[in-house]
Scaffold this motif. Structure first.
Motif, PDB file in Angstrom:
ATOM      1  N   ILE A 109       0.849  -1.192   0.000  1.00  0.00           N
ATOM      2  CA  ILE A 109       0.000   0.000   0.000  1.00  0.00           C
ATOM      3  C   ILE A 109       0.886   1.245   0.000  1.00  0.00           C
ATOM      4  CG2 ILE A 109      -1.707   1.302   1.296  1.00  0.00           C
ATOM      5  CD1 ILE A 109      -2.833  -1.151   0.031  1.00  0.00           C
ATOM      6  N   SER A 110       0.592   2.176  -0.876  1.00  0.00           N
ATOM      7  CA  SER A 110       1.380   3.407  -0.965  1.00  0.00           C
ATOM      8  C   SER A 110       0.688   4.526  -0.194  1.00  0.00           C
ATOM      9  CB  SER A 110       1.566   3.824  -2.434  1.00  0.00           C
ATOM     10  OG  SER A 110       0.312   4.135  -3.018  1.00  0.00           O
ATOM     11  N   MET A 111       1.415   5.607   0.011  1.00  0.00           N
ATOM     12  CA  MET A 111       0.842   6.770   0.682  1.00  0.00           C
ATOM     13  C   MET A 111      -0.280   7.372  -0.159  1.00  0.00           C
ATOM     14  SD  MET A 111       2.469   7.177   3.540  1.00  0.00           S
ATOM     15  CE  MET A 111       2.180   8.883   3.972  1.00  0.00           C
ATOM     16  N   GLU A 112      -0.125   7.294  -1.487  1.00  0.00           N
ATOM     17  CA  GLU A 112      -1.182   7.815  -2.357  1.00  0.00           C
ATOM     18  C   GLU A 112      -2.464   7.012  -2.199  1.00  0.00           C
ATOM     19  OE1 GLU A 112       1.860   7.237  -3.234  1.00  0.00           O
ATOM     20  OE2 GLU A 112       2.664   9.211  -3.763  1.00  0.00           O
ATOM     21  N   ASP A 113      -2.339   5.686  -2.025  1.00  0.00           N
ATOM     22  CA  ASP A 113      -3.525   4.854  -1.808  1.00  0.00           C
ATOM     23  C   ASP A 113      -4.241   5.257  -0.523  1.00  0.00           C
ATOM     24  OD1 ASP A 113      -3.058   3.412  -4.111  1.00  0.00           O
ATOM     25  OD2 ASP A 113      -1.785   1.956  -3.093  1.00  0.00           O
ATOM     26  N   MET A 114      -3.479   5.450   0.546  1.00  0.00           N
ATOM     27  CA  MET A 114      -4.079   5.808   1.822  1.00  0.00           C
ATOM     28  C   MET A 114      -4.756   7.183   1.741  1.00  0.00           C
ATOM     29  SD  MET A 114      -3.531   3.230   3.770  1.00  0.00           S
ATOM     30  CE  MET A 114      -3.994   3.933   5.347  1.00  0.00           C
ATOM     31  N   ALA A 115      -4.051   8.146   1.134  1.00  0.00           N
ATOM     32  CA  ALA A 115      -4.634   9.490   1.015  1.00  0.00           C
ATOM     33  C   ALA A 115      -5.893   9.471   0.161  1.00  0.00           C
ATOM     34  CB  ALA A 115      -3.594  10.452   0.428  1.00  0.00           C
ATOM     35  N   SER A 116      -5.896   8.657  -0.899  1.00  0.00           N
ATOM     36  CA  SER A 116      -7.088   8.566  -1.748  1.00  0.00           C
ATOM     37  C   SER A 116      -8.264   7.986  -0.977  1.00  0.00           C
ATOM     38  CB  SER A 116      -6.775   7.703  -2.976  1.00  0.00           C
ATOM     39  OG  SER A 116      -5.740   8.271  -3.739  1.00  0.00           O
ATOM     40  N   GLU A 117      -8.004   6.992  -0.157  1.00  0.00           N
ATOM     41  CA  GLU A 117      -9.097   6.403   0.628  1.00  0.00           C
ATOM     42  C   GLU A 117      -9.623   7.374   1.681  1.00  0.00           C
ATOM     43  OE1 GLU A 117     -10.613   3.605  -0.074  1.00  0.00           O
ATOM     44  OE2 GLU A 117      -9.265   3.397  -1.782  1.00  0.00           O
ATOM     45  N   VAL A 118      -8.740   8.193   2.253  1.00  0.00           N
ATOM     46  CA  VAL A 118      -9.193   9.197   3.222  1.00  0.00           C
ATOM     47  C   VAL A 118     -10.115  10.203   2.542  1.00  0.00           C
ATOM     48  CG1 VAL A 118      -8.426  11.122   4.672  1.00  0.00           C
ATOM     49  CG2 VAL A 118      -7.230   8.933   4.768  1.00  0.00           C
ATOM     50  N   GLU A 119      -9.719  10.640   1.340  1.00  0.00           N
ATOM     51  CA  GLU A 119     -10.574  11.570   0.604  1.00  0.00           C
ATOM     52  C   GLU A 119     -11.881  10.917   0.210  1.00  0.00           C
ATOM     53  OE1 GLU A 119     -10.112  14.749   0.097  1.00  0.00           O
ATOM     54  OE2 GLU A 119      -8.227  14.681   1.203  1.00  0.00           O
TER      55      GLU A 119
END
Length: 611
Positions: free
Chosen positions: A25-35
């Motif tokens: 899991i990348s940081m972009e994946d986590m940030a996208s899920e938060v949004e």
């Protein structure tokens, strides 16, 4: 918790099957899920299911809350009335409030997302958070699912399948048309025949049709008809030679032989031309057939490559379709890459208000606010910051504005003078062009540390360059204990000895006491007249201003022009007004104009007082 691997959707571009290994899991994946979790569709569902658009009214005994709510409502109504704020329904307000209040963050160095929200009651806070999680998972499946992509994937698969069929059909047609031939062997034979025909044609082409009998006859060794003609021609020629020997050249038999030889040569020439055309046609026929075989071979090779490519594309699209079907089944069962680690829970103690925290924050803001208020009070003063302030309070025309300069620019005297010369054009009319009519100029300021000496030096330098006369910088120092200057009597006795030169401008420093300037029998006026007689058209007096006294009033009577130096962010507006008023009242002289000094780093007033 966001998981990776097989259940991660959508599939990454290079993921072709279910055997793809673990994907971090990348940081972009986590940030996208938060949004995605705080997106409007999710929040709208939460507000609707928990009825958050119903705001409880304050109780009758909660006077402060009722008063604050009334003020807030009035302010919102006013902002809507003047079109500074859009009118919103209670539902839209609830969605916006939920978006601002919900605290969503992913824990560092993990793939876990935490959700916090404060409600009016523990049960409400728990229900809202659980609803957010539930609606987010559904929305996650809708966004990343493949259900809506069925038609596109099915269309792509059918198109690739049709391409495979088309390539196979065309390849089968070629095989049916040329299947009885060994294309490589046939091509080899055709090449040999074509080269033989072309070589024979080229050789025959170089033979003269009128002299075939006397040239190389080996090209026709395998042609019986041509060999017979050549043999017959040889026999006739031998017979003619015999008849010539026996009967002479003019004998009828020799004439008959000549006619036979001519006919045979004509026949041989015709046969040669016919053979030449025949070999040319054979070569063209073999070349055409060879080109057909080359085209077939090349087309067959292209079709085989296309078949491999379209088969690969069809297999990939087929695999995507199978993956979409699997994903659809997973979406129907609400299986996603998001796992609920722990459901929402509430604390036993209220989250708000935290009295100790509020006390600490209040003390902090009190200290910061006090300091800010002190600085604000210091800054909220009546100092001059623009030209209009000078014109309004001093009633003087601003003749010159000295801009800001950096330290490096101030050290570059030539550049500084060139830059200021354009701005000092308005001062030109006050300068003397005649050494016989020298003028004395005085620059004063109502505030210490205003950079008056700097202004006077620049005016003296400009006068020296702009006029045809000499300029003198006349500096006055009250400290009679110094040894760097001279006294008035010394200059009166020998003026030229004590006047020095700095760059382009002459200067002299005079040590006087304030009493000498204020004395009725002062020799200061005589000193100025003495200096004028030396041929100085413009004399600029640099009068000390650190004492804050009115000694300049005793010098004004000796001056032709008086300029008021106003320093940016230093000179007080009311002090400036009083300063000009005192000059006009006590000396009956109106200053010629004002100079606005905005140069960088003038000595601040507070620092100047400490100095």
């Amino acid at each position: 918790m966001l998981t990776a691997g097989r259940f991660k959707k959508p599939f990454i571009p290079n993921e072709k099957d279910t055997q793809t290994g673990f994907i971090q899991i990348s940081m972009e994946d986590m940030a996208s899920e938060v949004e995605l979790l705080t997106s409007r569709p999710v929040l709208e569902k939460v507000v609707e299911k928990n009825k958050l658009y119903i705001f409880p009214e304050p109780g009758e005994s909660e006077y402060l809350k009722r008063f604050a709510a009334a003020i807030k409502k009035g302010i919102n109504g006013f902002l809507v009335l003047i079109n500074l704020k859009k009118e919103m329904t209670d539902f839209e307000v609830a969605v916006a409030k939920l978006s601002g209040d919900v605290d969503v963050e992913f824990i560092k160095r993990s793939n876990i997302i935490s959700i916090k929200w404060r409600g009016y009651s523990p049960s409400q806070a728990k229900n809202v958070v659980n609803t957010i999680v539930h609606e987010y998972i559904k929305h996650h499946i809708d966004v990343h699912g493949y259900t809506k992509a069925f038609k596109v994937i099915k269309k792509e698969m059918d198109l690739n399948q049709q391409r495979v069929r088309d390539v196979e059909n065309e390849l089968n047609q070629l095989e049916a048309q040329f299947g009885s031939y060994n294309l490589d062997m046939e091509r080899k034979i055709l090449i040999e025949k074509y080269l033989n025909a072309k070589m024979t044609y080229d050789n025959l082409l170089h033979i003269d049709p009128d002299s075939v009998s006397s040239t190389n006859r080996g090209l026709y060794a395998e042609d019986p008809n041509f060999v017979g003609l050549m043999k017959e021609l040889t026999d006739v020629e031998m017979e003619r030679m015999t008849n010539v020997v026996s009967y002479g050249v003019k004998n009828k038999r020799v004439t008959l032989n000549d006619q036979q030889i001519k006919n045979l040569k004509q026949l041989i020439k015709s046969e040669h031309l016919h053979n030449l055309e025949s070999w040319k046609e054979s070569g063209d026929r073999y070349r055409k057939r060879l080109d057909e075989f080359e085209t077939v071979r090349e087309r067959a090779s292209v079709l085989k490559r296309d078949l491999v490519r379209v088969l690969d594309a069809y297999q990939i699209s087929r695999q995507k379709y199978n993956e979409a079907m699997i994903s659809a089944a997973m979406d129907k069962a609400e299986i996603s890459s998001v796992l609920v680690v722990a459901p929402a829970s509430y604390t036993s103690t209220p989250a708000y208000p935290r009295k100790i925290l509020l006390l600490i924050i209040s003390i902090f803001f009190a200290i910061i606010g006090g300091i800010a208020a002190a600085f604000s009070a210091e800054k909220m003063f009546s100092r001059v910051v623009k030209i209009e302030d000078i014109m309004a309070y001093a009633k003087l025309k601003v003749l010159l504005t000295i801009p800001e300069f950096t330290t490096e620019e101030l050290l570059n005297g030539q550049w500084l003078m060139n830059n200021l010369s354009k701005k000092m054009a308005s001062i030109r009319s006050f300068l003397s062009e005649d050494t016989a009519k020298g003028k004395v100029h005085l620059v004063v300021s109502p505030s210490p540390g205003a950079g008056t000496s700097f202004v006077i030096r620049q005016l003296a330098n400009y006068a020296q360059r702009a006029t045809k006369t000499k300029s003198l910088l006349f500096s006055i120092d009250y400290d009679v204990q110094k040894v760097s200057g001279v006294k008035i009597k010394d200059i009166l006795s020998d003026s030229k000895k004590h006047i020095k030169r700095n760059n382009e401008t002459d200067y002299v420093t005079v040590l006087v006491s304030p009493d000498e300037l204020s004395s009725d029998n002062s020799s200061f006026g005589s000193l100025l007249e003495k200096i004028k007689s030396l041929g100085y058209g413009n004399i600029f007096i640099d009068l000390p201003n650190e004492r804050g006294d009115s000694s300049h009033l005793n010098v004004i009577s000796c001056c032709d022009h008086l300029f008021v130096n106003v320093a940016y962010d230093i000179t007080d507006k009311y002090a400036l007004s009083r300063f000009v008023s005192v000059i006009e009242t006590q000396s009956a002289i109106t200053p010629s104009g004002a100079i606005f000094n905005r140069r960088e780093n003038p000595i601040p007033h507070s620092i100047y007082k400490r100095l």
